[in-house]
Design a protein around this motif. Structure first.
Motif, PDB file in Angstrom:
ATOM      1  N   ALA A 232      -7.930   7.594   0.111  1.00 11.89           N
ATOM      2  CA  ALA A 232      -8.364   6.745  -0.994  1.00 11.89           C
ATOM      3  C   ALA A 232      -9.659   7.254  -1.609  1.00 11.89           C
ATOM      4  CB  ALA A 232      -8.562   5.321  -0.485  1.00 11.89           C
TER       5      ALA A 232
ATOM      6  N   VAL B 249      -6.372   3.761  -4.846  1.00 13.98           N
ATOM      7  CA  VAL B 249      -6.749   2.857  -3.756  1.00 13.98           C
ATOM      8  C   VAL B 249      -8.257   2.949  -3.521  1.00 13.98           C
ATOM      9  CG1 VAL B 249      -6.408   2.287  -1.321  1.00 13.98           C
ATOM     10  CG2 VAL B 249      -4.492   3.184  -2.688  1.00 13.98           C
TER      11      VAL B 249
ATOM     12  N   TRP C 176       0.829  -1.209   0.000  1.00 15.34           N
ATOM     13  CA  TRP C 176       0.000   0.000   0.000  1.00 15.34           C
ATOM     14  C   TRP C 176       0.863   1.258   0.000  1.00 15.34           C
ATOM     15  CZ3 TRP C 176      -4.266  -1.288   4.189  1.00 15.34           C
ATOM     16  CH2 TRP C 176      -5.202  -2.175   3.629  1.00 15.34           C
TER      17      TRP C 176
END
Length: 673
Positions: A130, A104, A92
């Protein structure tokens, strides 16, 4: 030592039923309804009878898993939590650095989670910046319609229906989603009150109603308009009530003469004389109630369908009488919980792209460099089975550069595509708080047993991932129990006026009834029931048609009484009782295609071809077919499922799903050699 503890049904339907959980030696022995529940009195559906079978299943995932085969094969090896957390967060961090936070997506659906366990996922992905998820797969258009007309609240509570004198169940499968409403209406029928069912498919509920009107899919708005035309022409509209409490009534009323029952007959398939008779029955009732389901809102014209049916519920003046009005959305007088304390929108510093869950297949499959999603986290969801355009979803999940992590209790069709699978808990294995969609109460369920193996709750998992990401916000060091206390100690209306004993009930685990809304208080900009909404693309309510697809039969997704959503696939006993995927057909449509009950049929459109077993029934509207329940590929015995036939399209309001606005052709399959 055996103990009994109060718990809550966590599944995604409007009831949030009270449960009693019997445990011994850290194991769930039995789950049954709570007879002391202030609203449901021990009644639970057959899906929850035997809940302990899923909790105690030997098929549960109990350790973190890492993919060792190709995507889609479902081959994994067990690893430690430390390895999983390190490798996931390292990936990530790399994606955030190289591609930015818009690459994301974190998806947290209902699963077996209430507000605490579900919303903590949003907290982490808010912190990451995100893409924000727009969660309108269920009833986004209906919620937007209620917001427009009524300011987003004030609908009837399910228990208020005892005072109604006439019931219109409109596009609602009560047996699958509102069992307590069905039980209450059965009691009221014995008192001589009429229950009218307006439905595309009446297989589950027809026998519980006094009259059934089978309606062509997508024509609900036309029926509501014609009924209002009859009521106003007969002088039964409550003009005084509407002038006092509604805005735009005179202008809207002036449009009604054109919407005659004869006009509506051509659109709805319901005879004009039936429309006229039923409309007069509603007009003469003192407190008619519409029990509105999500079926009519899941179309191109879904928001308009709901707007018109709610206006119908108001023009008789029934809203001024106990039991009169509309049941189907938020019945409370405002938000009960300060959910911002959980999902923490204040932690977000990046406001970039958004992702509508109804368009997720296309979003994930998009390989345009500037739009490409590189990391996908799923908790409490099963997008391969539940989200539109299954083929496109699987195409996306096969991308080697889409890093996918799934937090789940059992292997699903979605976990097969994951790079990592993390073991999840059931509701009885964590603490949570719940507010139902159609009742005025709040419930808490405290952890009753430890989860098997290394399974962790959403809260625990997200907090660990946050810590491995290097986030030091206090939120990620709290426990779920501490968050529950924070919610209860920083209450919103009406909790801040709650008796201390009631708050203590919530601390110990249990249910507390809340006051009904003031149904004549509309928190709209002008404080009135707002018929004409100038902020909408269609300010004046009117009839608009559904999608104009080149296929002849409307495909309707029907809530399953044994599998409301894909989470019930883990209950093998329920799945064996349910059997193979079936498709309901009207006798005339079936005869045109030489189909009889038991035939294998092929359902097709421009997206896919899917096989079903045909079931011919007079309780399916002509020009439509219905597919009940949500299946896994294993249970269906084939790769493609019903959602392979549904387009990624949105309704007219609230960016809601249009899953029922899909059209297909059906043909009989020849016997295979």
């Amino acid at each position: 030592m055996r103990t009994v503890q109060k718990a809550v049904c966590p599944y995604d339907c409007p009831g949030t039923c009270g449960l009693l959980v019997e445990t011994e030696n850290n194991k769930i022995l039995k789950v049954k309804g709570d007879p002391e529940h202030p609203l449901h009195h021990g009644l639970i559906c057959e899906k929850m009878q035997g809940y302990e079978k899923a909790v105690n299943s030997p098929e549960r995932i109990t350790t973190p898993l890492k993919r060792v085969g190709a995507k889609g094969e479902g081959r994994f090896e067990p690893i430690s939590w430390e390895q999983a957390l390190t490798e996931i967060t390292d990936r990530w961090k790399q994606i955030l650095k190289e591609d930015g936070p818009d690459a994301v997506i974190g998806l947290s659906s209902s699963g077996t989670q209430g507000w605490i366990q579900k919303s903590i996922v949003d907290c982490l992905f808010n912190k990451m910046g995100a893409r924000q998820m727009i969660m309108t797969l269920c009833n986004g258009a209906k919620g937007a319609a209620v917001d427009s007309l009524m300011g987003g609240r004030g609908c009837l509570c399910g228990t208020e229906l005892k005072d109604s004198d006439y019931y219109i169940v409109w596009g609602c499968n009560m047996k699958a989603t509102r069992l307590h409403t069905l039980a209450l209406l059965n009691q009221q029928r014995k008192k001589g009150k009429k229950v009218l069912l307006i439905e595309v498919c009446a297989v589950d509920n027809g026998k519980y109603c006094d009259e059934v009107l089978l309606i062509r899919p997508g024509s609900d708005g036309a029926l509501a308009l014609a009924m209002m035309q009859v009521i106003t022409e007969a002088g039964l509209a409550a003009d005084g009530f509407m002038k006092e409490f509604a805005s735009g009534w005179e202008e809207f009323r002036a449009t009604l003469p054109q919407y005659t029952p004869e006009w509506a007959q051509e659109i709805t398939g319901i005879p004009a004389e039936v429309i006229r008779r039923v409309a007069l029955e509603i007009g003469h009732a003192k407190a008619p109630a519409i029990v509105g389901g999500t079926g009519p809102c899941r179309r191109k014209n879904g928001g308009m369908n709901i707007r018109l049916s709610i206006i119908l519920s108001a023009i008789t003046g029934g809203w001024a009488n106990p039991g009169g009005g509309y049941l189907g959305e938020n019945p409370r007088s405002g938000p009960v919980l300060n959910r911002a304390l959980i999902h923490r929108p204040d932690l977000r510093t990046h406001f970039g792209e958004k992702a509508n869950i109804n368009l997720l297949s296309e979003i994930l499959a998009d390989t345009t460099p500037s739009e490409k999603v590189k990391a996908f986290y799923v908790s409490g969801g099963n997008p391969v089975n539940a989200i539109h355009n299954q083929k496109k979803m699987e195409e996306a999940l096969l991308r080697e550069d889409l890093f996918t992590v799934v937090h789940e209790q059992f292997h699903t069709d979605t976990t097969s595509y994951a790079d990592y699978v993390l073991p999840a808990t059931f509701s009885v294995e964590h603490t949570d708080v719940y507010t139902p969609a159609s009742f005025c109460h709040i419930s808490t369920g405290l952890k009753a047993v430890d989860a098997p193996g290394e399974a962790k709750s959403n809260w625990e998992t997200i907090c660990l991932l946050a810590q491995y990401m290097g986030y030091t916000d206090e939120q990620f060091s709290l426990t779920a129990e501490e968050m529950l206390e924070r919610l209860l100690s920083q209450p919103l209306e009406p909790l801040c006026n709650m008796d201390p004993a009631a708050v203590e009930t919530l601390r110990r685990g249990g249910t507390v009834a809340l006051p009904y809304s003031d149904h004549l208080h509309f928190p709209t900009p002008d404080g009135k029931f707002r018929i004409i909404d100038e902020t909408l693309e269609e300010p004046m309510p009117r009839y608009i048609p559904d999608f104009d697809d080149p296929y002849p039969l409307a495909l309707t997704a029907i809530p399953g009484t044994l599998s409301l959503n894909s989470v019930f696939a883990a209950r093998r006993d329920l799945m064996e009782r349910r059997g193979a995927m079936i498709l309901y057909l009207n006798p005339e449509d079936a005869a045109e295609r030489a189909i009889v009950t038991g035939d294998r049929v092929l359902v097709k459109n421009d997206l896919a071809e899917v096989e079903f077993t045909g079931v011919v029934t007079e309780l399916m509207a002509k020009g439509s077919v219905g597919a009940p329940g949500v299946y896994s590929k294993k249970d269906a015995g084939q790769r493609l499922l019903m959602n392979a036939l549904t387009h990624s399209r949105l309704s007219d309001m609230g960016e809601g799903t249009a899953m029922n606005g899909n059209y297909v052709e059906v043909e009989k399959l020849r016997e295979r050699n």
